[in-house]
Design a protein around this motif. Structure first.
Motif, PDB file in Angstrom:
ATOM      1  N   GLN A 127       2.830  20.223 -17.027  1.00  0.00           N
ATOM      2  CA  GLN A 127       1.991  20.204 -15.974  1.00  0.00           C
ATOM      3  C   GLN A 127       0.670  20.351 -16.245  1.00  0.00           C
ATOM      4  O   GLN A 127      -0.303  19.745 -15.768  1.00  0.00           O
ATOM      5  CB  GLN A 127       2.540  21.486 -14.728  1.00  0.00           C
ATOM      6  N   PHE A 128       0.378  21.308 -17.060  1.00  0.00           N
ATOM      7  CA  PHE A 128      -1.103  21.317 -17.502  1.00  0.00           C
ATOM      8  C   PHE A 128      -1.830  20.203 -18.074  1.00  0.00           C
ATOM      9  O   PHE A 128      -2.994  19.594 -17.755  1.00  0.00           O
ATOM     10  CB  PHE A 128      -1.377  22.741 -18.491  1.00  0.00           C
ATOM     11  N   LEU A 129      -1.085  19.492 -18.959  1.00  0.00           N
ATOM     12  CA  LEU A 129      -1.583  18.483 -19.677  1.00  0.00           C
ATOM     13  C   LEU A 129      -1.427  17.146 -18.577  1.00  0.00           C
ATOM     14  O   LEU A 129      -2.561  16.433 -18.889  1.00  0.00           O
ATOM     15  CB  LEU A 129      -0.392  17.825 -20.845  1.00  0.00           C
ATOM     16  N   ALA A 130      -0.654  17.169 -17.681  1.00  0.00           N
ATOM     17  CA  ALA A 130      -0.728  16.126 -16.590  1.00  0.00           C
ATOM     18  C   ALA A 130      -1.632  16.314 -15.630  1.00  0.00           C
ATOM     19  O   ALA A 130      -1.734  15.425 -14.532  1.00  0.00           O
ATOM     20  CB  ALA A 130       0.798  15.976 -16.390  1.00  0.00           C
ATOM     21  N   ASN A 131      -2.255  17.645 -15.387  1.00  0.00           N
ATOM     22  CA  ASN A 131      -3.011  17.884 -14.255  1.00  0.00           C
ATOM     23  C   ASN A 131      -4.042  16.830 -13.725  1.00  0.00           C
ATOM     24  O   ASN A 131      -4.101  16.235 -12.720  1.00  0.00           O
ATOM     25  CB  ASN A 131      -3.517  19.094 -14.379  1.00  0.00           C
ATOM     26  N   PRO A 132      -4.636  16.187 -14.817  1.00  0.00           N
ATOM     27  CA  PRO A 132      -5.699  15.202 -14.206  1.00  0.00           C
ATOM     28  C   PRO A 132      -5.112  14.047 -13.617  1.00  0.00           C
ATOM     29  O   PRO A 132      -5.794  13.631 -12.770  1.00  0.00           O
ATOM     30  CB  PRO A 132      -6.364  14.929 -15.779  1.00  0.00           C
ATOM     31  N   THR A 133      -4.055  13.510 -14.204  1.00  0.00           N
ATOM     32  CA  THR A 133      -3.387  12.460 -13.579  1.00  0.00           C
ATOM     33  C   THR A 133      -2.895  12.731 -12.255  1.00  0.00           C
ATOM     34  O   THR A 133      -2.758  11.748 -11.297  1.00  0.00           O
ATOM     35  CB  THR A 133      -2.165  11.847 -14.444  1.00  0.00           C
ATOM     36  N   ASP A 134      -2.264  13.950 -12.223  1.00  0.00           N
ATOM     37  CA  ASP A 134      -1.944  14.452 -10.707  1.00  0.00           C
ATOM     38  C   ASP A 134      -3.098  14.599  -9.741  1.00  0.00           C
ATOM     39  O   ASP A 134      -2.859  14.105  -8.579  1.00  0.00           O
ATOM     40  CB  ASP A 134      -1.331  15.865 -10.919  1.00  0.00           C
ATOM     41  N   LEU A 135      -4.096  14.893 -10.113  1.00  0.00           N
ATOM     42  CA  LEU A 135      -5.177  14.944  -9.281  1.00  0.00           C
ATOM     43  C   LEU A 135      -5.755  13.462  -8.886  1.00  0.00           C
ATOM     44  O   LEU A 135      -6.065  13.312  -7.529  1.00  0.00           O
ATOM     45  CB  LEU A 135      -6.579  15.701 -10.133  1.00  0.00           C
TER      46      LEU A 135
ATOM     47  N   LYS B  33       0.765  -1.279  -0.039  1.00  0.00           N
ATOM     48  CA  LYS B  33       0.039   0.167  -0.093  1.00  0.00           C
ATOM     49  C   LYS B  33       0.807   1.306  -0.036  1.00  0.00           C
ATOM     50  O   LYS B  33       0.416   2.253  -0.117  1.00  0.00           O
ATOM     51  CB  LYS B  33      -0.963  -0.114   1.167  1.00  0.00           C
ATOM     52  N   LEU B  34       2.140   0.885   0.191  1.00  0.00           N
ATOM     53  CA  LEU B  34       3.023   2.105  -0.164  1.00  0.00           C
ATOM     54  C   LEU B  34       3.059   2.886  -1.447  1.00  0.00           C
ATOM     55  O   LEU B  34       3.552   3.822  -1.781  1.00  0.00           O
ATOM     56  CB  LEU B  34       4.409   1.863   0.443  1.00  0.00           C
ATOM     57  N   TRP B  35       2.525   1.882  -2.244  1.00  0.00           N
ATOM     58  CA  TRP B  35       2.694   2.343  -3.659  1.00  0.00           C
ATOM     59  C   TRP B  35       0.991   2.516  -4.313  1.00  0.00           C
ATOM     60  O   TRP B  35       0.728   2.522  -5.476  1.00  0.00           O
ATOM     61  CB  TRP B  35       3.256   1.141  -4.596  1.00  0.00           C
ATOM     62  N   ARG B  36       0.301   2.738  -3.159  1.00  0.00           N
ATOM     63  CA  ARG B  36      -1.197   2.870  -3.667  1.00  0.00           C
ATOM     64  C   ARG B  36      -1.364   4.191  -4.197  1.00  0.00           C
ATOM     65  O   ARG B  36      -0.715   5.352  -3.895  1.00  0.00           O
ATOM     66  CB  ARG B  36      -2.050   3.233  -2.381  1.00  0.00           C
ATOM     67  N   GLY B  37      -1.713   4.209  -5.358  1.00  0.00           N
ATOM     68  CA  GLY B  37      -1.789   5.396  -6.501  1.00  0.00           C
ATOM     69  C   GLY B  37      -0.747   5.635  -7.245  1.00  0.00           C
ATOM     70  O   GLY B  37      -0.552   6.799  -7.946  1.00  0.00           O
ATOM     71  N   VAL B  38       0.207   4.587  -7.494  1.00  0.00           N
ATOM     72  CA  VAL B  38       1.473   4.626  -8.368  1.00  0.00           C
ATOM     73  C   VAL B  38       1.221   4.887  -9.978  1.00  0.00           C
ATOM     74  O   VAL B  38       1.665   5.393 -10.664  1.00  0.00           O
ATOM     75  CB  VAL B  38       2.156   3.420  -7.813  1.00  0.00           C
TER      76      VAL B  38
ATOM     77  N   LYS C 123      -3.881  10.904  -8.768  1.00  0.00           N
ATOM     78  CA  LYS C 123      -2.895  10.249  -8.067  1.00  0.00           C
ATOM     79  C   LYS C 123      -3.104  10.656  -6.589  1.00  0.00           C
ATOM     80  O   LYS C 123      -3.110   9.615  -5.655  1.00  0.00           O
ATOM     81  CB  LYS C 123      -1.511  10.769  -8.251  1.00  0.00           C
ATOM     82  N   VAL C 124      -3.308  12.035  -6.156  1.00  0.00           N
ATOM     83  CA  VAL C 124      -3.523  12.334  -4.724  1.00  0.00           C
ATOM     84  C   VAL C 124      -4.627  11.728  -4.390  1.00  0.00           C
ATOM     85  O   VAL C 124      -4.792  11.496  -3.013  1.00  0.00           O
ATOM     86  CB  VAL C 124      -3.599  14.008  -4.762  1.00  0.00           C
ATOM     87  N   GLN C 125      -5.883  11.741  -5.030  1.00  0.00           N
ATOM     88  CA  GLN C 125      -7.068  11.253  -4.638  1.00  0.00           C
ATOM     89  C   GLN C 125      -7.204   9.850  -4.137  1.00  0.00           C
ATOM     90  O   GLN C 125      -7.570   9.280  -3.054  1.00  0.00           O
ATOM     91  CB  GLN C 125      -8.259  11.377  -5.712  1.00  0.00           C
ATOM     92  N   MET C 126      -6.280   8.979  -5.046  1.00  0.00           N
ATOM     93  CA  MET C 126      -5.838   7.580  -4.521  1.00  0.00           C
ATOM     94  C   MET C 126      -5.232   7.209  -3.579  1.00  0.00           C
ATOM     95  O   MET C 126      -5.371   6.283  -2.789  1.00  0.00           O
ATOM     96  CB  MET C 126      -5.601   6.806  -5.805  1.00  0.00           C
TER      97      MET C 126
END
Length: 214
Positions: free
Chosen positions: A142-150, A86-91, A152-155
């Motif tokens: 970063q603008f293109l990657a923002n959905p995946t960043d969001l 679970k240390l890799w949850r959201g990887v 990631k944090v949620q998961m």
């Protein structure tokens, strides 16, 4: 001077499709780096959330209500209560994010260098162009990657919700994307994009030119 098609087919792939090759190579390098450092990112996120929860519980005993204290104890608590993996949850979305971000900023920077800014008359690439190109490349990536960043944090926070007895919000990466899209629309996938691109611009301002120029 263009290369004849017969000779072009004999060139290595990196020379035939230089931008595509750099995108793939940067994505592979970013994936390896993300897998190695992701537990630190997860621990950081949990610590940040603990601080927010503590502020929300003013008047209560923060020491008693906070499950982990400090980076090492937080990581140890995740392993003991949720499991080592679970240390890799959201990887997965984190890898998506780095492939899009690293590849996007690299290709953007190369395009700006070769097509927009160009070299000066003495065949040198001025520092101000490197700085400006790095900032723009960071913003685009970063603008293109923002959905995946969001996502990631949620998961990353799903484990904390489970420990608090709350039902999980997502069944996986694609379900997370679909749910955020259904609840907030396209704009929901770019929540928080303004501070994200500001940070990316500053990070790339100093190092992007030297990193990409190879």
């Amino acid at each position: 001077m263009s290369v004849p098609e017969d000779e072009k087919r004999l060139l290595p792939l990196a020379q035939r499709w230089p931008r595509a090759s750099k995108f793939l190579l940067s994505g592979c390098a970013a994936t390896v780096a993300e897998l190695a450092t992701f537990p630190l990112d997860l621990t950081k996120t949990r610590l940040q959330m603990q601080g927010e929860a503590a502020l929300a519980r003013l008047g209560e005993s923060t020491r008693e209500s906070t499950p982990y204290r400090g980076m090492v104890r937080t990581a140890r608590g995740i392993v003991q209560e949720e499991g080592f993996l679970k240390l890799w949850r959201g990887v997965t979305p984190a890898i998506y994010r780095h492939v899009v971000y690293s590849g996007g900023r690299m290709v953007t920077y190369e395009y700006l260098r070769e097509v927009v800014f160009l070299k000066s008359e003495d065949k040198q690439y001025p520092l101000w162009k490197s700085v400006l190109g790095g900032m723009i490349a960071g913003v685009v990536g970063q603008f293109l990657a923002n959905p995946t960043d969001l996502v990631k944090v949620q998961m990353q926070m799903e484990g904390k919700r489970k420990l608090e007895g709350k039902p999980p919000r997502f069944r996986g990466v694609h379900h997370a994307f679909a749910k955020i899209l259904a609840e907030g629309g396209i704009r929901g996938l770019w929540a928080g994009w303004v501070p994200n691109i500001q940070r990316a611009a500053l990070v790339n301002m100093g190092g992007n030119g030297n990193f990409i120029e190879f």
